[in-house]
Design an enzyme around this catalytic site. Sequence first.
Site, PDB file in Angstrom:
ATOM      1  N   GLU A 128       0.851  -1.179   0.000  1.00  0.00           N
ATOM      2  CA  GLU A 128       0.000   0.000   0.000  1.00  0.00           C
ATOM      3  C   GLU A 128       0.888   1.231   0.000  1.00  0.00           C
ATOM      4  OE1 GLU A 128      -2.720   0.466   3.312  1.00  0.00           O
ATOM      5  OE2 GLU A 128      -3.778   2.071   2.290  1.00  0.00           O
ATOM      6  N   GLY A 268       2.833   2.537  10.881  1.00  0.00           N
ATOM      7  CA  GLY A 268       2.593   1.752  12.094  1.00  0.00           C
ATOM      8  C   GLY A 268       2.475   0.269  11.805  1.00  0.00           C
ATOM      9  N   MET A 270       0.413  -2.767   8.733  1.00  0.00           N
ATOM     10  CA  MET A 270      -0.284  -2.936   7.458  1.00  0.00           C
ATOM     11  C   MET A 270      -1.177  -4.168   7.488  1.00  0.00           C
ATOM     12  SD  MET A 270      -0.833  -1.769   4.494  1.00  0.00           S
ATOM     13  CE  MET A 270      -2.035  -2.579   3.456  1.00  0.00           C
ATOM     14  N   ASN A 272      -2.403  -6.387   5.410  1.00  0.00           N
ATOM     15  CA  ASN A 272      -2.407  -7.411   4.358  1.00  0.00           C
ATOM     16  C   ASN A 272      -3.267  -8.599   4.773  1.00  0.00           C
ATOM     17  OD1 ASN A 272      -0.096  -5.906   3.237  1.00  0.00           O
ATOM     18  ND2 ASN A 272       0.964  -6.792   4.996  1.00  0.00           N
ATOM     19  N   HIS A 304      -6.799  -2.262  15.116  1.00  0.00           N
ATOM     20  CA  HIS A 304      -7.017  -1.534  13.855  1.00  0.00           C
ATOM     21  C   HIS A 304      -6.741  -2.424  12.646  1.00  0.00           C
ATOM     22  CE1 HIS A 304      -6.916   2.169  11.316  1.00  0.00           C
ATOM     23  NE2 HIS A 304      -6.083   1.442  10.598  1.00  0.00           N
ATOM     24  N   GLU A 305      -5.604  -3.049  12.627  1.00  0.00           N
ATOM     25  CA  GLU A 305      -5.252  -3.876  11.458  1.00  0.00           C
ATOM     26  C   GLU A 305      -6.189  -5.078  11.359  1.00  0.00           C
ATOM     27  OE1 GLU A 305      -3.399  -2.250   9.605  1.00  0.00           O
ATOM     28  OE2 GLU A 305      -2.582  -0.919  11.164  1.00  0.00           O
ATOM     29  N   HIS A 308      -9.497  -4.100   9.889  1.00  0.00           N
ATOM     30  CA  HIS A 308      -9.440  -3.869   8.438  1.00  0.00           C
ATOM     31  C   HIS A 308      -9.882  -5.107   7.658  1.00  0.00           C
ATOM     32  CE1 HIS A 308      -7.979   0.065   7.444  1.00  0.00           C
ATOM     33  NE2 HIS A 308      -6.820  -0.033   8.049  1.00  0.00           N
ATOM     34  N   GLU A 327     -10.012   3.816   6.158  1.00  0.00           N
ATOM     35  CA  GLU A 327      -9.223   4.294   7.304  1.00  0.00           C
ATOM     36  C   GLU A 327     -10.067   5.003   8.363  1.00  0.00           C
ATOM     37  OE1 GLU A 327      -6.605   3.037   7.892  1.00  0.00           O
ATOM     38  OE2 GLU A 327      -5.803   2.398   5.958  1.00  0.00           O
TER      39      GLU A 327
END
Length: 881
Positions: A128, A268, A270, A272, A304-305, A308, A327
Amino acid sequence: MRTDTGHVFKLEDYRPSDYLIPRTSLGFRLSPDATHVTALLTIERREGVAAAAPLVLDGDGLTLLGVAVDGHTLPASDYEATPDRLTILKPPAGQRFELRLETEVAPARNEALMGLYRSNNVYCTQCEAEGFRRITYFLDRPDILSVYTVRIEAPHNEAPLLLSNGNPVESGTLADGWHYAVWHDPFPKPCYLFALVAGALGKLADSFTTMSGRHVELGIYVEPGKKRLAGYAMDALKRSMKWDEEAFGREYDLDVFNIVAVSDFNMGAMENKGLNVFNDKYVLADEETATDADFANIEAIIAHEYFHNWTGNRITCRDWFQLCLKEGLTVYRDHEFSADQRSRAVKRIAEVRTLRAHQFPEDQGPLAHPVRPRRYREINNFYTATVYEKGSEVVRMIRTMLGPETFRAGMDLYFERHDGEAATIEDFLKVFEDVSGRDLAQFALWYHQAGTPNLTVRSTHNAAAKEFSLEIEQSVPPTPSESRKRLMHIPLAFGLVGADGSPVAWTAVEGAAVDDGLIHIRKRRHTVRFSGVSERPSVSLNRGFSAPITISVQQKADDQFFLAAHDSDAFSRWQAFNTLLTDALIAAFRQILGGKQPVFAARLAELAGSIAGDEALEPAYRALALALPGEADIARDIGKGIDPDAIFAAREALARAIAEANREAFLALYDGLADKGPFSPDAASAGRRALRNILLDYLSLLPGGAALAARHFTCATNMTDRAAALAVLAHRHSGTAEADDALTAFEARYRGDALVLDKWFQIQAGVPGAKTVEKVRELTRHPAFSIANPNRVRSLIGTFSSANQTGFHRADGEGYRFFVETVLEVEKRNPQVAARLATALRSWRSLEPGRQAKARQALLDMAKVENLSADLRDIVERTLA
Ligand code: PHE
Ligand code: ZN
């Protein structure tokens, strides 16, 4: 390095691509200097597209070794390859064909940390936003969803671990000590979510059973020997998985979920698919090495990740203009998670402080942009506080207006309607319109229009008529390229507070729609009249920070003092006290500029004392209340003509006044709060440490303060206390034997631990005053410092430039000169990190004339450098515009 092409990407130019890539098979033969990549792409022409349409794939600095279509090598006349583009001039006439590409990349020489790179001898990827095109040619845009199969080959001794997205399919040995693994991800995904990791790492293993009874293997991979530092992250992961099931009905969807911690990372972490890659700073923690703030960050970022997976991965973005779709929404979700895990009131105050510290200056300066931008030159520069934090506030406002049930119904509909798609903000708003029957057209301006709206409010009470009224006027200040603003729909939570602190009832209200404690501001002016109000109430506005705005209330200090003590909304109570502090600091700043000694109302120190000792309040809340507005906060509220030295002096004087007035009480409290039992990172224990450490900060200003802080440092049994004491010593007692000894001891103790030494760099970079620039320059030559490592650079250079007002803005401009030199040095390797650093100059126009001219010169010095990266040029030019 991508240099600036001057091309501007525009939202209105979006159109679907001519071709799709339903299937992607990747093969990697890993080697540090020459990794061989084979991509087998199933290409499909979109319905209605002419057969002759060329296929244009994105690349970035690629070397093409071979290209074949349907198994046949393509003659050179049938394609054009440059490092940045591959054009298949005459694709086959059929609807589908197989394109085979071979490229070669050098991960060991990839210092931009985008694409495939090496971090401490571990192969990892970051795609990203547009890093996948540094691995192979592709339609590198988020609306191209493909099902991936990945085969990785590497020497077993160098890379015993081979990971990619999805589920493991197969693995085995090969000749010459090599081995391989195959991964398959059944969920179609955009290429920015592709990931590969290979190396020698230790694994912390666990498992999770989902709400429908599916078994998921969890793994957190860290450098060998650091497994025990991953326990807190694993715990946070399991709590996140459970919470998403309970709060949003979202279940995990693969057989495995892996997290890898790497030490060189631009951001911070990602998200994936099935293979999150993390900056190790947000994974590794124990009481000896991590502060309570680190623990809280780890919990929030792991969540957070993970979140996602649904908001970002299952439903992704149609294009990068829609970045806030994933986001803003995911930040909202992680905020809610942390609020549920910790204290909601404390969390909200902390969020608002962060928003004001990062998003407000962005929105009020040259880099202002809407939550959903309409244009960009370099997308990397739009991972901003506006997209993330303001984007989260917009989602929060939707929930505030619709109520929790309708909001949840909207989210359910969003997941149902758009699962597997690349969606837009319009799609997102539509689900809430559909479930609520409301028209969100005016509200949608929160996504489209930049700038922080302001409300001015005046209240009047007519005792004879028993009428209380609020005159409210909204304005949105102009921002770059948006000089005329439209009127916003602002959900303003409020309360009328009676003399005994209880809510005041009214019989009728007119002048605006008022429901569930919200005034809906939609026009320029509203006069909101409450009838049946016999006594004059105090008015508490923007309760819970219902809208991300600024408010100027013409309210007497008496009312402000009253609300600071009695508002039933904890956020507003904090806000009232914070406003009093800010007003006092601004007045003191003006007194100092006028050559006078600042004087503070004794009431303020008295109120601080009573908040500090109020056992009915959580310690964490008290700690936040006692934290004076930061120098940058004060500067922002003053607006222009900023002299950071005067602000610093005003702030110190207020801190001293509070400390002197409360000496005995603070000392007693401080002693009583000493940690007794064993360490726990939970919110309540962290709150007690936070309160004790802020009391230390005050007490350190009084005679004997250095000795007290030195004792705190020596007796500390955890990093929170140790780092707090070190900061107090270094910042308040710089140059004393106590400060020097503590700095030396800390360095010696943590010599092999890069993440802890970051704190040491950071604390020194934050020492106020003119001498720090020389110290920071010297620290860039410290053996533990590395200009190639983003964490090191951010601790030293980032802290100095964005968190040291008096040091960075040294009157003679030396701070800026050092900064420009260093940013350009960082840029040679890592343009993204350099561009982010450079945003530290964004508020240059608010400085007093002397510093302003020097800051401008610094920006001009960067602008005139030839072949500047697209990232840095974009920031510098927009900042100067
Ligand atoms: N998408 C990541 C997140 O917010 C942030 C990120 C952006 C990481 C770009 C790397 C590169 O979770
Ligand atoms: Zn994110």
